[in-house]
Design a protein around this motif. Sequence first.
Motif, PDB file in Angstrom:
ATOM      1  N   ALA A 257      -1.476  13.618   1.762  1.00  0.00           N
ATOM      2  CA  ALA A 257      -1.029  13.669   3.156  1.00  0.00           C
ATOM      3  C   ALA A 257      -0.631  12.304   3.693  1.00  0.00           C
ATOM      4  O   ALA A 257       0.152  12.196   4.638  1.00  0.00           O
ATOM      5  CB  ALA A 257      -2.140  14.248   4.030  1.00  0.00           C
ATOM      6  N   LEU A 258      -1.149  11.228   3.069  1.00  0.00           N
ATOM      7  CA  LEU A 258      -0.937   9.883   3.606  1.00  0.00           C
ATOM      8  C   LEU A 258      -1.043   8.858   2.482  1.00  0.00           C
ATOM      9  O   LEU A 258      -1.865   9.004   1.572  1.00  0.00           O
ATOM     10  CB  LEU A 258      -1.996   9.583   4.681  1.00  0.00           C
ATOM     11  CG  LEU A 258      -1.979   8.206   5.346  1.00  0.00           C
ATOM     12  CD1 LEU A 258      -0.726   8.031   6.204  1.00  0.00           C
ATOM     13  CD2 LEU A 258      -3.235   8.026   6.197  1.00  0.00           C
ATOM     14  N   LEU A 259      -0.223   7.820   2.575  1.00  0.00           N
ATOM     15  CA  LEU A 259      -0.261   6.725   1.609  1.00  0.00           C
ATOM     16  C   LEU A 259      -0.628   5.440   2.329  1.00  0.00           C
ATOM     17  O   LEU A 259      -0.084   5.133   3.389  1.00  0.00           O
ATOM     18  CB  LEU A 259       1.103   6.551   0.945  1.00  0.00           C
ATOM     19  CG  LEU A 259       1.253   5.319   0.042  1.00  0.00           C
ATOM     20  CD1 LEU A 259       0.536   5.557  -1.281  1.00  0.00           C
ATOM     21  CD2 LEU A 259       2.704   4.988  -0.216  1.00  0.00           C
ATOM     22  N   VAL A 260      -1.543   4.675   1.739  1.00  0.00           N
ATOM     23  CA  VAL A 260      -1.854   3.330   2.215  1.00  0.00           C
ATOM     24  C   VAL A 260      -1.516   2.379   1.085  1.00  0.00           C
ATOM     25  O   VAL A 260      -2.039   2.511  -0.025  1.00  0.00           O
ATOM     26  CB  VAL A 260      -3.346   3.178   2.582  1.00  0.00           C
ATOM     27  CG1 VAL A 260      -3.630   1.744   3.030  1.00  0.00           C
ATOM     28  CG2 VAL A 260      -3.730   4.158   3.679  1.00  0.00           C
ATOM     29  N   GLY A 261      -0.608   1.434   1.341  1.00  0.00           N
ATOM     30  CA  GLY A 261      -0.224   0.543   0.256  1.00  0.00           C
ATOM     31  C   GLY A 261       0.663  -0.600   0.703  1.00  0.00           C
ATOM     32  O   GLY A 261       0.874  -0.826   1.905  1.00  0.00           O
ATOM     33  N   ARG A 262       1.165  -1.338  -0.253  1.00  0.00           N
ATOM     34  CA  ARG A 262       2.103  -2.423  -0.011  1.00  0.00           C
ATOM     35  C   ARG A 262       3.458  -1.833   0.396  1.00  0.00           C
ATOM     36  O   ARG A 262       3.626  -0.616   0.466  1.00  0.00           O
ATOM     37  CB  ARG A 262       2.235  -3.291  -1.265  1.00  0.00           C
ATOM     38  CG  ARG A 262       0.964  -4.043  -1.672  1.00  0.00           C
ATOM     39  CD  ARG A 262       0.448  -4.942  -0.583  1.00  0.00           C
ATOM     40  NE  ARG A 262      -0.519  -5.926  -1.076  1.00  0.00           N
ATOM     41  CZ  ARG A 262      -1.236  -6.718  -0.285  1.00  0.00           C
ATOM     42  NH1 ARG A 262      -1.114  -6.617   1.035  1.00  0.00           N
ATOM     43  NH2 ARG A 262      -2.090  -7.595  -0.792  1.00  0.00           N
ATOM     44  N   ALA A 263       4.412  -2.709   0.638  1.00  0.00           N
ATOM     45  CA  ALA A 263       5.721  -2.258   1.119  1.00  0.00           C
ATOM     46  C   ALA A 263       6.829  -2.677   0.163  1.00  0.00           C
ATOM     47  O   ALA A 263       7.888  -3.142   0.583  1.00  0.00           O
ATOM     48  CB  ALA A 263       5.983  -2.787   2.524  1.00  0.00           C
ATOM     49  N   GLY A 264       6.566  -2.520  -1.138  1.00  0.00           N
ATOM     50  CA  GLY A 264       7.599  -2.787  -2.130  1.00  0.00           C
ATOM     51  C   GLY A 264       8.714  -1.767  -2.030  1.00  0.00           C
ATOM     52  O   GLY A 264       8.496  -0.615  -1.642  1.00  0.00           O
ATOM     53  N   ALA A 265       9.917  -2.172  -2.374  1.00  0.00           N
ATOM     54  CA  ALA A 265      11.091  -1.312  -2.198  1.00  0.00           C
ATOM     55  C   ALA A 265      11.002  -0.021  -3.000  1.00  0.00           C
ATOM     56  O   ALA A 265      11.383   1.051  -2.510  1.00  0.00           O
ATOM     57  CB  ALA A 265      12.348  -2.085  -2.587  1.00  0.00           C
ATOM     58  N   THR A 266      10.523  -0.103  -4.233  1.00  0.00           N
ATOM     59  CA  THR A 266      10.461   1.109  -5.057  1.00  0.00           C
ATOM     60  C   THR A 266       9.412   2.080  -4.535  1.00  0.00           C
ATOM     61  O   THR A 266       9.628   3.291  -4.513  1.00  0.00           O
ATOM     62  CB  THR A 266      10.181   0.742  -6.522  1.00  0.00           C
ATOM     63  OG1 THR A 266      11.276  -0.048  -7.017  1.00  0.00           O
ATOM     64  CG2 THR A 266      10.071   1.988  -7.387  1.00  0.00           C
ATOM     65  N   SER A 267       8.278   1.556  -4.075  1.00  0.00           N
ATOM     66  CA  SER A 267       7.265   2.421  -3.479  1.00  0.00           C
ATOM     67  C   SER A 267       7.818   3.152  -2.261  1.00  0.00           C
ATOM     68  O   SER A 267       7.612   4.360  -2.082  1.00  0.00           O
ATOM     69  CB  SER A 267       6.034   1.606  -3.068  1.00  0.00           C
ATOM     70  OG  SER A 267       5.357   1.114  -4.194  1.00  0.00           O
ATOM     71  N   ILE A 268       8.548   2.426  -1.428  1.00  0.00           N
ATOM     72  CA  ILE A 268       9.142   3.036  -0.240  1.00  0.00           C
ATOM     73  C   ILE A 268      10.142   4.117  -0.638  1.00  0.00           C
ATOM     74  O   ILE A 268      10.175   5.200  -0.050  1.00  0.00           O
ATOM     75  CB  ILE A 268       9.811   1.961   0.637  1.00  0.00           C
ATOM     76  CG1 ILE A 268       8.731   1.108   1.322  1.00  0.00           C
ATOM     77  CG2 ILE A 268      10.735   2.595   1.682  1.00  0.00           C
ATOM     78  CD1 ILE A 268       9.263  -0.052   2.122  1.00  0.00           C
ATOM     79  N   ALA A 269      10.933   3.849  -1.644  1.00  0.00           N
ATOM     80  CA  ALA A 269      11.908   4.845  -2.114  1.00  0.00           C
ATOM     81  C   ALA A 269      11.199   6.107  -2.578  1.00  0.00           C
ATOM     82  O   ALA A 269      11.671   7.223  -2.335  1.00  0.00           O
ATOM     83  CB  ALA A 269      12.745   4.264  -3.252  1.00  0.00           C
ATOM     84  N   GLU A 270      10.055   5.920  -3.234  1.00  0.00           N
ATOM     85  CA  GLU A 270       9.309   7.068  -3.765  1.00  0.00           C
ATOM     86  C   GLU A 270       8.743   7.938  -2.652  1.00  0.00           C
ATOM     87  O   GLU A 270       8.936   9.152  -2.634  1.00  0.00           O
ATOM     88  CB  GLU A 270       8.187   6.569  -4.679  1.00  0.00           C
ATOM     89  CG  GLU A 270       8.699   5.966  -5.977  1.00  0.00           C
ATOM     90  CD  GLU A 270       7.599   5.321  -6.802  1.00  0.00           C
ATOM     91  OE1 GLU A 270       7.856   5.004  -7.974  1.00  0.00           O
ATOM     92  OE2 GLU A 270       6.486   5.108  -6.280  1.00  0.00           O
ATOM     93  N   PHE A 271       8.033   7.334  -1.700  1.00  0.00           N
ATOM     94  CA  PHE A 271       7.356   8.200  -0.729  1.00  0.00           C
ATOM     95  C   PHE A 271       8.261   8.681   0.400  1.00  0.00           C
ATOM     96  O   PHE A 271       7.989   9.710   1.011  1.00  0.00           O
ATOM     97  CB  PHE A 271       6.049   7.578  -0.215  1.00  0.00           C
ATOM     98  CG  PHE A 271       6.169   6.344   0.638  1.00  0.00           C
ATOM     99  CD1 PHE A 271       6.601   6.421   1.953  1.00  0.00           C
ATOM    100  CD2 PHE A 271       5.784   5.106   0.146  1.00  0.00           C
ATOM    101  CE1 PHE A 271       6.662   5.292   2.754  1.00  0.00           C
ATOM    102  CE2 PHE A 271       5.844   3.964   0.931  1.00  0.00           C
ATOM    103  CZ  PHE A 271       6.289   4.059   2.240  1.00  0.00           C
TER     104      PHE A 271
END
Length: 361
Positions: A257-271
Amino acid sequence: MKILMTGGGTGGHIYPALAFIDYVKTQDASAEFMYVGAKRGLENKILPETDIPYEMLEIQGFKRSLSLGNFKTLHLFFKSVRDGKKILKKFQPDVVIGTGGYVSGAMVYAASRLKIPTIIHEQNSVPGITNKFLARYVQAIAISIPQAASYFPTEKVVLTGNPRASQIVLTKKSDVLTQFGLDPAKKTVLIFGGSQGAKKFNDVILASLSELAQKSYQVLYASGERYFAAFNQQKIPKNVVVVPYLKNMQDILGNIALLVGRAGATSIAEFTAIGLASILIPSPYVTNDHQTKNAQSLAEAGAAVIVKDAELTKENLITELDSLLNDSKKLAIMAEASKELGHPDAAEHLFKVVKEVLLHH
């Protein structure tokens, strides 16, 4: 069609390239690929597990201060350009696509000198030194975040999104959380400090265990191998699961339901591809503070909450988790805003850019 992909150092440069290759294979079974990475990069672990032919070049980054090491950097860059030209002449690609990292700089530059059509893909809102350097030599510049456009020649820029999103969007709801002893019916937050983990995250999670035990939601925390041992002597609540690493991240993202993490570009693209609300803690250790700018693009759209790394505490984390996970309406609004920022057709759009460049070459 013969495509040479180049990029390396971090997963943020490698995974978009591999995702694009996977997509093109579905569209053109006769397409041939070559990947060129750096000998010291993460690609040395990733590429051998694929069926993609690859070459590795010796190259290193510039020091930000005056250093004799920068003379070696220049020497290795020009050597890589020469070696890159040999690879290009042997493989004879129709197009070369760079996704970032110093090796990408050498290969794309070498291709431009040989009059081979070139494209760069920028994942972040603030480009790195390599793509800024290459901008004058390439035919097209694909970007993932609109804010990056201002750093490049307008006539070359195309907003495609990040090809990694095209893989993640295929994720289906499943019972994958049961593998960790979690209940798929309960709201679950994934906390993830990157593939290596983050000490700040670890310290805060350790301090939060007793309070998290009282919550109705579940926590899946990927600590990173180096910090995992710190939990061995701890009493872990039933609703909290700590693992050193998550190999099936794609499947997990589709079931939380929720992600807590860094703000790398690939991570952002994924979620954003699947529409996930997030609490982002940008890394303060990256070039030009680009993770903060990545995160701001989501926060401004109402898709994320930003907590500064220096301000991350047990109290702040619990407050933000409660605020979202105990308010289904707020969570849904953020998730929808996240999805609107996603680019599930990113690989398709990048392939269109390739075809357009080849058409006009």
